[in-house]
Design a protein around this motif. Structure first.
Motif, PDB file in Angstrom:
ATOM      1  N   GLY A   1       0.655  -0.986  -0.047  1.00  0.00           N
ATOM      2  CA  GLY A   1      -0.208   0.345   0.266  1.00  0.00           C
ATOM      3  C   GLY A   1       0.986   1.238   0.025  1.00  0.00           C
ATOM      4  N   SER A   2       0.016   2.475   0.067  1.00  0.00           N
ATOM      5  CA  SER A   2       0.694   3.725   0.062  1.00  0.00           C
ATOM      6  C   SER A   2       2.490   3.614   1.156  1.00  0.00           C
ATOM      7  CB  SER A   2      -0.172   4.818   0.735  1.00  0.00           C
ATOM      8  OG  SER A   2       0.270   6.163   0.584  1.00  0.00           O
TER       9      SER A   2
ATOM     10  N   GLU B   1      -0.743  -4.933  -8.094  1.00  0.00           N
ATOM     11  CA  GLU B   1      -0.793  -5.667  -6.759  1.00  0.00           C
ATOM     12  C   GLU B   1       0.331  -6.074  -6.130  1.00  0.00           C
ATOM     13  OE1 GLU B   1      -3.511  -8.434  -6.610  1.00  0.00           O
ATOM     14  OE2 GLU B   1      -5.806  -6.864  -7.428  1.00  0.00           O
TER      15      GLU B   1
ATOM     16  N   TYR C   1       4.073   3.762  -5.893  1.00  0.00           N
ATOM     17  CA  TYR C   1       3.594   3.870  -3.889  1.00  0.00           C
ATOM     18  C   TYR C   1       3.889   4.650  -3.013  1.00  0.00           C
ATOM     19  CZ  TYR C   1       0.236  -0.401  -5.013  1.00  0.00           C
ATOM     20  OH  TYR C   1      -0.480  -1.353  -5.407  1.00  0.00           O
TER      21      TYR C   1
ATOM     22  N   SER D   1       4.099   7.674  -0.633  1.00  0.00           N
ATOM     23  CA  SER D   1       3.404   8.599  -0.367  1.00  0.00           C
ATOM     24  C   SER D   1       1.898   8.662  -1.592  1.00  0.00           C
ATOM     25  CB  SER D   1       3.831   9.718   0.438  1.00  0.00           C
ATOM     26  OG  SER D   1       4.948   9.908  -0.749  1.00  0.00           O
TER      27      SER D   1
ATOM     28  N   PRO E   1      -1.562   8.727  -2.667  1.00  0.00           N
ATOM     29  CA  PRO E   1      -2.846   9.525  -2.207  1.00  0.00           C
ATOM     30  C   PRO E   1      -3.910   8.143  -2.980  1.00  0.00           C
ATOM     31  CG  PRO E   1      -2.528  10.231  -4.885  1.00  0.00           C
ATOM     32  CD  PRO E   1      -1.382  10.041  -4.386  1.00  0.00           C
ATOM     33  N   GLU E   2      -4.919   8.198  -2.525  1.00  0.00           N
ATOM     34  CA  GLU E   2      -6.172   6.959  -2.914  1.00  0.00           C
ATOM     35  C   GLU E   2      -6.334   6.665  -4.227  1.00  0.00           C
ATOM     36  OE1 GLU E   2      -7.278   4.541  -1.119  1.00  0.00           O
ATOM     37  OE2 GLU E   2      -5.374   5.103  -0.051  1.00  0.00           O
ATOM     38  N   GLY E   3      -7.014   5.926  -4.649  1.00  0.00           N
ATOM     39  CA  GLY E   3      -7.324   6.302  -6.144  1.00  0.00           C
ATOM     40  C   GLY E   3      -6.802   4.548  -6.745  1.00  0.00           C
TER      41      GLY E   3
END
Lengths: 154, 88, 114
Positions: free
Chosen positions: A112-113, B40, C59, C61, C63-65
């Motif tokens: 994830g981020s 992913e 990835y 930092s 943002p969402e999306g």
């Protein structure tokens, strides 16, 4: 042809900063936009700045052709042997054997981020460095060859 | 004559490309499963935050090797063209 | 029709490149046309992988999306490097022709050869 003193001084001042920026782009290739090809192009543009600002005979004292050829061949060899090193461990060509928990560049990233962590991604930073070295060598060799083709006519 | 033929050829090519392009949809890629897999799993498999670099140097590494070989060959060819000849 | 605008730009730029290669007599301008054609191919690849409201596939930092497709962007990097190599080789040939014939116009070169 030699440029004026203003251009030469500006080139001298800007040269180290461009070098640092190019190395930053290469080293952070697996974290931010950029990578070996882009950073290598920036480094080669620094060489081009020197070549344009000085006379041909003066500039080839700083940007030597044999050194650039060595960088080019060495970068390509380093790239190929980095990819080949996985086969010594019994894995396939280009297998990233350093990535999860290796000695160097082996930190595990959270999915994830994530925040930037330079010590990740296994073989990818090494390959980025190899490709960057190869690109700066190859582009400088091409520029030097084209410039040597021009200067015999003028 | 040759000029007119070139213009007709250009227009034909542009029309052909235009017909091909109208079948594509912008904003919704037709075939995305492979890229979804890369997006992913690139962090867990290769550890790189930059997915493009992971594709370039890990999943499709042979592509990059060929690309580096192309750049090497171009430098070699340019040097060979401007080599110093012995007779002049 | 308006949603296809990037593809139409690709076709337009490719047309400009092909027309430059076919119509111009100067070798340097023909090489420039090939560069324009390479640029249109790059734009086509990047356009092909765009998603509505997508962010760059990085990835760090982020943002969402949703993220745009990544393979086409890697192929764009490959295409840029190969376009550079092609341009360098063609320019070297143009310099060699200029040395031999004293001109880069295709008409002059053909007349001198006969």
């Amino acid at each position: 042809m030699q440029m004026s003193r203003i251009v030469r001084t500006t080139a001298d001042i800007a040269f180290p900063f461009i070098l640092v920026y190019g190395f930053y782009i290469i080293i952070h290739g697996h974290l931010t936009p950029g990578g070996g090809f882009q950073g290598g192009a920036i480094l080669a543009s620094a060489m081009l700045l020197l070549l344009l600002a000085y006379r041909y005979h003066e500039s080839i004292r700083h940007v030597r052709k044999t050194m650039m050829k060595t960088l080019e061949s060495g970068g390509l060899l380093l790239f190929a042997f980095t990819a080949l090193s996985a086969m010594a461990l019994g894995a396939g060509y280009f297998y990233n054997w350093l990535s999860p928990g290796g000695v160097l560049f082996g930190d595990i990233v959270e999915v994830g981020s994530a925040l930037a962590n330079l010590n990740t991604a296994g073989l990818i930073p090494i390959m980025n460095l190899a490709v960057g070295i190869e690109v700066v060598g190859a582009v400088s060799v091409i520029l030097l060859a084209l410039l040597s083709g021009i200067k015999e006519k003028i | 004559m040759r000029r007119r033929l070139s213009i007709v050829l250009t227009l034909l090519t542009v029309m052909m490309l235009g017909v091909i392009v109208t079948g594509l949809s912008f904003g919704e890629p037709g075939a995305a499963p492979m890229d979804d897999y890369f997006i992913e799993n690139s962090q867990s498999e290769s550890g790189a935050n930059n997915v493009v670099t992971a594709v370039l140097f890990d999943y499709r590494g042979l592509d990059t090797l060929g690309e580096a070989a192309v750049l090497f060959t171009a430098a070699l060819g340019t040097t060979l063209i401007f080599r110093r000849r012995r007779d002049d | 029709m308006l949603t296809q605008l990037p593809y139409l730009a690709v076709v337009l730029i490719a047309g400009i490149g092909i027309a430059t290669i076919l119509l111009k007599k100067n070798l340097i301008k023909m090489i420039m046309g090939l560069g324009v054609l390479t640029g249109s191919a790059n734009l086509f690849l990047v356009t092909l992988g765009y998603r509505d409201g997508g962010i760059a596939p990085i990835y760090t930092s982020a943002p969402e999306g949703v993220m745009v497709l990544s393979t086409v962007q890697a192929m764009t990097v490959t295409n840029i490097v190969i376009g550079f190599a092609t341009t360098a080789l063609l320019l070297a040939f143009a310099i060699m022709l200029y040395r031999k014939y004293g001109s880069v116009e295709t008409g002059d070169i053909r007349r001198l050869r006969e």
